[in-house]
Design a protein around this motif. Structure first.
Motif, PDB file in Angstrom:
ATOM      1  N   ALA A 176       0.849  -1.189   0.000  1.00 49.91           N
ATOM      2  CA  ALA A 176       0.000   0.000   0.000  1.00 49.91           C
ATOM      3  C   ALA A 176       0.883   1.238   0.000  1.00 49.91           C
ATOM      4  O   ALA A 176       1.922   1.263   0.661  1.00 49.91           O
ATOM      5  N   SER A 177       0.459   2.260  -0.721  1.00 48.70           N
ATOM      6  CA  SER A 177       1.248   3.504  -0.740  1.00 48.70           C
ATOM      7  C   SER A 177       1.219   4.193   0.616  1.00 48.70           C
ATOM      8  O   SER A 177       2.136   4.931   0.974  1.00 48.70           O
ATOM      9  N   GLY A 178       0.133   3.967   1.374  1.00 49.84           N
ATOM     10  CA  GLY A 178      -0.035   4.679   2.644  1.00 49.84           C
ATOM     11  C   GLY A 178      -0.799   5.978   2.502  1.00 49.84           C
ATOM     12  O   GLY A 178      -1.149   6.615   3.491  1.00 49.84           O
ATOM     13  N   GLY A 179      -1.075   6.370   1.244  1.00 48.84           N
ATOM     14  CA  GLY A 179      -1.866   7.572   1.006  1.00 48.84           C
ATOM     15  C   GLY A 179      -1.164   8.843   1.456  1.00 48.84           C
ATOM     16  O   GLY A 179       0.020   8.842   1.795  1.00 48.84           O
ATOM     17  N   PRO A 180      -1.894   9.955   1.503  1.00 48.20           N
ATOM     18  CA  PRO A 180      -1.272  11.248   1.817  1.00 48.20           C
ATOM     19  C   PRO A 180      -1.001  11.482   3.301  1.00 48.20           C
ATOM     20  O   PRO A 180      -0.335  12.449   3.661  1.00 48.20           O
ATOM     21  N   PHE A 181      -1.527  10.598   4.186  1.00 45.71           N
ATOM     22  CA  PHE A 181      -1.457  10.881   5.621  1.00 45.71           C
ATOM     23  C   PHE A 181      -0.638   9.862   6.408  1.00 45.71           C
ATOM     24  O   PHE A 181      -0.811   9.735   7.618  1.00 45.71           O
ATOM     25  N   ARG A 182       0.241   9.151   5.737  1.00 47.03           N
ATOM     26  CA  ARG A 182       0.991   8.113   6.456  1.00 47.03           C
ATOM     27  C   ARG A 182       1.936   8.705   7.500  1.00 47.03           C
ATOM     28  O   ARG A 182       2.310   8.018   8.450  1.00 47.03           O
ATOM     29  N   ASN A 183       2.312   9.984   7.354  1.00 44.17           N
ATOM     30  CA  ASN A 183       3.209  10.627   8.324  1.00 44.17           C
ATOM     31  C   ASN A 183       2.541  11.786   9.054  1.00 44.17           C
ATOM     32  O   ASN A 183       3.200  12.505   9.811  1.00 44.17           O
ATOM     33  N   THR A 184       1.243  11.978   8.830  1.00 43.60           N
ATOM     34  CA  THR A 184       0.531  13.084   9.482  1.00 43.60           C
ATOM     35  C   THR A 184       0.297  12.759  10.956  1.00 43.60           C
ATOM     36  O   THR A 184      -0.137  11.656  11.278  1.00 43.60           O
ATOM     37  N   PRO A 185       0.571  13.689  11.871  1.00 44.93           N
ATOM     38  CA  PRO A 185       0.302  13.440  13.296  1.00 44.93           C
ATOM     39  C   PRO A 185      -1.167  13.096  13.531  1.00 44.93           C
ATOM     40  O   PRO A 185      -2.060  13.731  12.942  1.00 44.93           O
ATOM     41  N   LEU A 186      -1.419  12.115  14.399  1.00 49.92           N
ATOM     42  CA  LEU A 186      -2.784  11.666  14.658  1.00 49.92           C
ATOM     43  C   LEU A 186      -3.673  12.804  15.155  1.00 49.92           C
ATOM     44  O   LEU A 186      -4.876  12.829  14.868  1.00 49.92           O
ATOM     45  N   ALA A 187      -3.085  13.731  15.876  1.00 48.55           N
ATOM     46  CA  ALA A 187      -3.865  14.847  16.425  1.00 48.55           C
ATOM     47  C   ALA A 187      -4.493  15.710  15.336  1.00 48.55           C
ATOM     48  O   ALA A 187      -5.475  16.416  15.587  1.00 48.55           O
ATOM     49  N   GLU A 188      -3.946  15.637  14.124  1.00 48.12           N
ATOM     50  CA  GLU A 188      -4.458  16.465  13.027  1.00 48.12           C
ATOM     51  C   GLU A 188      -5.543  15.769  12.199  1.00 48.12           C
ATOM     52  O   GLU A 188      -6.165  16.400  11.333  1.00 48.12           O
ATOM     53  N   PHE A 189      -5.793  14.484  12.449  1.00 52.13           N
ATOM     54  CA  PHE A 189      -6.710  13.721  11.603  1.00 52.13           C
ATOM     55  C   PHE A 189      -8.143  14.255  11.647  1.00 52.13           C
ATOM     56  O   PHE A 189      -8.848  14.226  10.633  1.00 52.13           O
ATOM     57  N   ILE A 211     -10.202   8.749  -1.533  1.00 52.32           N
ATOM     58  CA  ILE A 211     -10.479   8.844  -0.094  1.00 52.32           C
ATOM     59  C   ILE A 211     -10.252   7.493   0.576  1.00 52.32           C
ATOM     60  O   ILE A 211      -9.680   7.406   1.671  1.00 52.32           O
ATOM     61  N   ASP A 212     -10.677   6.410  -0.085  1.00 50.41           N
ATOM     62  CA  ASP A 212     -10.457   5.068   0.468  1.00 50.41           C
ATOM     63  C   ASP A 212      -8.970   4.767   0.624  1.00 50.41           C
ATOM     64  O   ASP A 212      -8.566   4.040   1.533  1.00 50.41           O
ATOM     65  N   SER A 213      -8.153   5.318  -0.264  1.00 50.39           N
ATOM     66  CA  SER A 213      -6.710   5.149  -0.129  1.00 50.39           C
ATOM     67  C   SER A 213      -6.192   5.943   1.064  1.00 50.39           C
ATOM     68  O   SER A 213      -5.322   5.476   1.809  1.00 50.39           O
ATOM     69  N   ALA A 214      -6.755   7.134   1.272  1.00 47.00           N
ATOM     70  CA  ALA A 214      -6.329   7.973   2.398  1.00 47.00           C
ATOM     71  C   ALA A 214      -6.675   7.331   3.742  1.00 47.00           C
ATOM     72  O   ALA A 214      -5.932   7.477   4.720  1.00 47.00           O
ATOM     73  N   THR A 215      -7.803   6.613   3.812  1.00 45.89           N
ATOM     74  CA  THR A 215      -8.200   5.934   5.053  1.00 45.89           C
ATOM     75  C   THR A 215      -7.641   4.507   5.123  1.00 45.89           C
ATOM     76  O   THR A 215      -7.764   3.850   6.152  1.00 45.89           O
ATOM     77  N   MET A 216      -7.081   4.035   4.022  1.00 40.74           N
ATOM     78  CA  MET A 216      -6.618   2.660   3.822  1.00 40.74           C
ATOM     79  C   MET A 216      -7.764   1.642   3.777  1.00 40.74           C
ATOM     80  O   MET A 216      -7.547   0.441   3.855  1.00 40.74           O
ATOM     81  N   MET A 217      -9.002   2.132   3.632  1.00 41.87           N
ATOM     82  CA  MET A 217     -10.106   1.193   3.426  1.00 41.87           C
ATOM     83  C   MET A 217      -9.943   0.453   2.108  1.00 41.87           C
ATOM     84  O   MET A 217     -10.319  -0.716   1.997  1.00 41.87           O
ATOM     85  N   ASN A 218      -9.365   1.132   1.128  1.00 44.78           N
ATOM     86  CA  ASN A 218      -9.143   0.469  -0.155  1.00 44.78           C
ATOM     87  C   ASN A 218      -8.292  -0.785   0.030  1.00 44.78           C
ATOM     88  O   ASN A 218      -8.552  -1.830  -0.567  1.00 44.78           O
ATOM     89  N   LYS A 219      -7.279  -0.684   0.894  1.00 50.82           N
ATOM     90  CA  LYS A 219      -6.441  -1.858   1.156  1.00 50.82           C
ATOM     91  C   LYS A 219      -7.235  -2.901   1.935  1.00 50.82           C
ATOM     92  O   LYS A 219      -7.049  -4.111   1.743  1.00 50.82           O
TER      93      LYS A 219
END
Length: 396
Positions: A176-189, A211-219
């Motif tokens: 999985a690519s991890g989408g755009p938020f793989r390194n975003t702090p959890l507090a910002e979600f 969006i499914d990729s961003a949430t990893m639901m696609n995976k």
């Protein structure tokens, strides 16, 4: 010569499939198309490919296309519409290969009908196996039909599995690519906006799948699909974040060997693999499908954080439960993603909605495609009610 029906001919997979047909006219013939609502693309495809049958989403669109074709002097293309039209496209006697690429459960009935009609299936529709995988796999076994995955991850697994027997497979790894938020702090979600979520670092895709990729639901959907396609429990289908998207998936064997499939990130390659199977077709430079190994400078792999990606956790739980839980997972996600894109719920409202719907859903297995569609409608209704309660609570 393989004679093709393409379900979802005006989408990205449909266009890529037609590109393969353009490159290999001696191997692949377009017989029928299901084009949805894009009448301009449908008209252009009729002019270029002269299919025997084409299906549009509605009667009005079909009538409009028929008028445009007659104005061009084309009267030998049958124009049909709706779910019955798509089933007709998929089950024509002369068709021997069906590319299933209609997004959502809209392609479910036609794909199931094609399996029951004995057609080989190139499967690019995740929802078919997520929502009705038990029924489709059983029908494929009954009718001795090959289900050939076109999704790049499952296609990669299919290729790697040719290196051993099913009994020799320890587990498979979906990248999985991890989408755009793989390194975003959890507090910002909680404050992630639709505009941020739609900026995928690797792929240009439709809104829901992005969006499914961003949430990893696609995976998560791919985990369920892999369980069905390769007859493995969810515990033996692993996921790994691989930002370079160069290794498309891996298969680990019982002796410790791991086979990986590496190729360009171009959907024409898995489509060509599925269309040509069990052969491999030589490509020329003009197809631009060859991979330059010298470009590989770094390959990173890491374990996904299920606290960061609760949708992936929910998908694993639904895969373990099976039946209606998988149907509800897909239906609730579609409703929740739409609500997020409309600004009605926050980013983390997506997994909250799905989890609430799953808690209301049994693991009962559907006995028919009609049962699947009924469960899908019920889950969508539940998701709307959950979102309405979220909105009421937020307004207090």
């Amino acid at each position: 010569m393989k004679k093709l029906a393409i379900l979802g001919s005006t989408g990205s997979i449909g266009h890529s499939t037609l590109s393969i047909c353009e490159s290999f006219p001696d191997r692949y013939q377009v017989v029928s198309l299901a084009a949805g609502t894009n009448i301009d693309d449908a008209f252009a495809q009729c002019l270029r490919w002269r299919p025997r049958v084409i299906s549009l989403a509605t009667e009005a669109l079909a009538a409009a296309l028929l008028t445009r074709l007659k104005a061009e002097g084309i009267t030998n293309i049958e124009v049909v519409h709706g779910s019955k039209g798509t089933i007709h496209v998929a089950t024509l006697p002369e068709v021997n290969f069906v590319v299933s690429a209609i997004v959502g459960v809209a392609g479910l009935e036609a794909t199931y009908a094609a399996v029951c009609a004995g057609k080989t299936i190139g499967l690019a529709n995740k929802e078919c196996l997520v929502a009705a995988g038990e029924l489709i796999i059983a029908a494929a076994k009954q009718h001795n039909v090959a289900l050939l995955p076109i999704d790049s991850e499952h296609n990669a697994v299919h290729q790697c599995m040719r290196g051993g027997t099913a009994a020799e497979v320890k587990q498979i790894w979906l990248t999985a690519s991890g989408g755009p938020f793989r390194n975003t702090p959890l507090a910002e979600f909680e404050n992630i906006t639709p505009q941020q979520a739609l900026k995928h670092p690797t792929w240009v895709m439709g809104q829901r799948i992005t969006i499914d990729s961003a949430t990893m639901m696609n995976k998560g959907f791919e985990v369920i699909e892999a369980c069905r396609l390769f007859n493995l429990p969810a515990s033996r289908v692993r996921t790994t974040i691989h930002p370079q998207s160069t290794v498309h998936s891996l298969v680990e064997f019982v002796d410790g060997s791991i086979l990986a499939q590496i190729s360009v990130t171009d959907m024409r390659l898995p489509i060509l693999y599925a269309l040509a199977y069990p052969e491999r077709v030589a490509v020329t430079e003009k197809e631009a499908l060859t991979f330059d190994l010298t470009t590989l400078s770094q390959l990173d792999f890491s374990q996904p954080d299920l606290n960061r990606f609760p949708c992936l956790r929910l998908a694993y739980e639904a895969a373990e439960t099976g039946g209606n839980a998988c149907i509800a997972l897909n239906a609730a996600d579609e409703i929740a993603v739409a609500a997020f894109l409309e600004g009605r719920i926050p980013f983390l409202g997506i997994p909250r909605t799905i989890e609430a719907v799953l808690q209301l859903t049994s693991g009962q297995s559907p006995a028919s495609i009609l049962d699947v569609l009924d469960a899908d409608l019920a889950a969508r209704a539940s998701a709307r009610e959950v979102i309405a309660r979220q909105l009421t609570g937020a307004q207090r």
